[in-house]
Design an enzyme around this catalytic site. Structure first.
Site, PDB file in Angstrom:
ATOM      1  N   PHE A 120       0.820  -1.220   0.000  1.00 15.59           N
ATOM      2  CA  PHE A 120       0.000   0.000   0.000  1.00 15.59           C
ATOM      3  C   PHE A 120       0.849   1.264   0.000  1.00 15.59           C
ATOM      4  O   PHE A 120       0.366   2.319  -0.413  1.00 15.59           O
ATOM      5  CB  PHE A 120      -0.868   0.060   1.271  1.00 15.59           C
TER       6      PHE A 120
ATOM      7  N   TYR B 186       0.904  10.883 -10.824  1.00 11.69           N
ATOM      8  CA  TYR B 186       0.441   9.877  -9.848  1.00 11.69           C
ATOM      9  C   TYR B 186      -0.058   8.625 -10.582  1.00 11.69           C
ATOM     10  O   TYR B 186       0.377   7.503 -10.294  1.00 11.69           O
ATOM     11  CB  TYR B 186      -0.673  10.467  -8.961  1.00 11.69           C
TER      12      TYR B 186
END
Ligand SMILES: NC(=O)c1ccc[n+]([C@@H]2O[C@H](COP(=O)([O-])OP(=O)(O)OC[C@H]3O[C@@H](n4cnc5c(N)ncnc54)[C@H](O)[C@@H]3O)[C@@H](O)[C@H]2O)c1
Length: 320
Positions: A72, A140
Site C-alpha cells: 500500500f 500519480y
C-alpha cells in the site's frame, strides 16, 4: 505471515485490521511519512522503515517467514504529483521496484498491489472495465501504471504473481480506521469538515459537466469492502491464481451534489457550499465495472448504500 507496507495508513491500516480479525499474522512496515505510530493496528508486528530499505526488508522476511506482501505504501496526491513528479516516481515506482526485487530475492512470490482508477486517465466509456485503454493523465497515475508494468514483467520473468487492485474512490471508516490525510483532498472528509466546524464551506469545482446535475460523478467504495477484496486476493494467490489487474468500485456513480446531500442528511444540517470553476484534469464520470472482481475473487460489497458509507465516516471524524 503477511507483510503489509503502508499499514499505518488509511487503507493499509484498515486492511491490516481486517486480516488480523480473520486470523492472519501481520507485519506492518511503514515509514510513518504520512501517518502516526498510533495508527498501527493492534496485533500487528510493527517496523518503522522504508520499503526501499533492502536490509530491513530482508530481515523482516526472514525473521517472520513472510509468504505474501500487500503493498500500500505510496504518495497519493494527484495535484502534488503534478508539481513534483520526481517524488511520485521515486516513492511509488522506484521504491516499489526495489521492494519487489527484495521480496523476489527472498522467495516471496505473491504481491497484492494498491493501484488506482487513475491508470485509465480520461474515460473513453463507462462503466470502466479492465480492458479500457490505460492512458494516465498525471504523474500519480503514471507512477502506478509503471508499477503495474513492473509487476507484469516480474510475473513473466520471475514467476512472481500479483493482483493489482485498481481502487476507485476509497471512503468510509471501519474498525477505528478512517481517512486522515494531511492535507485532506478527498471529497467526503472535506464535506464532513464543514458540519463538524473544521471548514467554512465546501467548494464544488464545476457545474457544467455532461452529467445528471452538471457536477462530477464518482464511484465511492467503502474501505471495508477494499479490505475484504485484499483478503480475497491474498487467498486467490495462495491458491495458485494467476496475475490479474482488477477494478474495485461499486459500479454506481454519485454526483458531487448528491454526495453533499447525503452528507447533509447524515449530519442533520445544511452544508455551506460555493460553486467555482472546473479543476483541470477532472473527468466528468468515473464509474467502475466490478464484474471481474466478483467473478475472479468472489467479491461482494457490504456497503451498497452511500448513506451508510458517509455515516461511518461521520462517526469516525466526530470522534477523532
Ligand atoms: N485513498 C484512495 O482513495 C486511493 C484510491 C486509489 C488508490 N489508492 C492507493 O492506496 C494506497 C493507500 O492509500 P491511503 O489512502 O491509505 O494512503 P495513506 O497516505 O493513508 O497511507 C500510505 C501509507 O504509506 C506510508 N508510506 C509512504 N511511502 C512509504 C515508504 N516509502 N516506505 C514505507 N511507508 C511509506 C505512509 O506513511 C502511510 O502510512 C496507496 O498506494 C494509494 O495510491 C488510494
Amino acid at each position: 505471515m503477511v507483510l503489509v507496507t503502508g499499514g499505518a495508513g488509511y487503507i493499509g491500516g484498515t486492511t491490516a485490521r481486517y486480516l488480523i480479525e480473520k486470523g492472519e499474522q501481520v507485519v506492518v512496515l511503514d515509514s510513518l511519512v504520512s501517518s502516526n505510530i498510533e495508527d498501527v493496528p493492534n496485533g500487528a508486528v510493527f517496523y518503522k522503515g522504508d520499503v526501499a530499505d533492502t536490509a530491513l526488508v530482508n530481515e523482516i522476511v526472514k525473521k517472520h517467514n513472510i509468504d505474501a506482501c500487500l503493498h500500500f505504501a505510496a504518495f497519493i496526491e494527484v495535484a502534488e504529483s503534478c508539481q513534483n513528479p520526481y517524488k511520485y516516481f521515486e516513492n511509488n515506482t522506484s521504491k516499489a521496484l526495489i521492494l519487489f526485487n527484495t521480496l523476489k530475492d527472498n522467495g516471496v512470490s505473491k504481491i497484492v498491489f494498491s493501484s488506482t482508477a487513475a491508470v485509465y486517465g480520461e474515460p473513453e466509456y463507462t462503466p470502466i472495465d479492465e480492458m479500457h485503454p490505460l492512458k494516465p493523465v498525471n504523474p500519480y497515475g503514471l507512477s502506478k501504471f509503471f508499477t503495474e508494468n513492473i509487476l507484469s514483467s516480474f510475473d513473466a520473468s520471475y514467476n512472481v504473481r500479483h493482483v493489482a487492485l485498481r481502487y476507485f474512490n476509497a471512503c468510509g471508516a471501519w474498525g477505528g480506521s478512517g481517512e486522515k490525510h494531511n492535507p485532506e483532498t478527498h471529497l467526503i472528509p472535506l464535506i464532513l469538515q464543514v458540519p463538524l466546524g473544521k471548514r467554512e464551506k465546501i467548494y464544488i469545482n464545476g457545474t457544467d459537466y455532461n452529467t445528471k446535475d452538471g457536477t462530477c460523478v464518482r464511484d465511492y467504495i467503502h474501505v471495508y469492502d477494499l479490505a475484504h477484496a485484499h483478503y480475497l486476493a491474498l487467498n486467490y494467490l495462495r491458491a495458485g491464481g494467476r496475475s490479474e489487474k482488477i477494478n474495485l468500485g461499486t459500479g454506481k456513480g454519485f454526483s458531487i451534489k448528491e454526495v453533499i446531500e447525503v452528507c447533509e442528511k447524515v449530519a442533520g444540517k445544511e452544508i455551506n457550499k460555493e460553486i467555482r470553476g472546473r479543476r483541470e484534469g477532472d473527468p466528468a464520470i468515473l464509474i467502475a465495472s466490478n464484474k471481474k472482481a466478483k467473478e475472479i475473487l468472489g467479491w461482494d460489497i457490504a456497503y451498497n448504500d452511500l448513506y451508510d458509507i458517509v455515516q461511518s465516516a461521520y462517526l469516525f471524524h466526530k470522534n477523532n
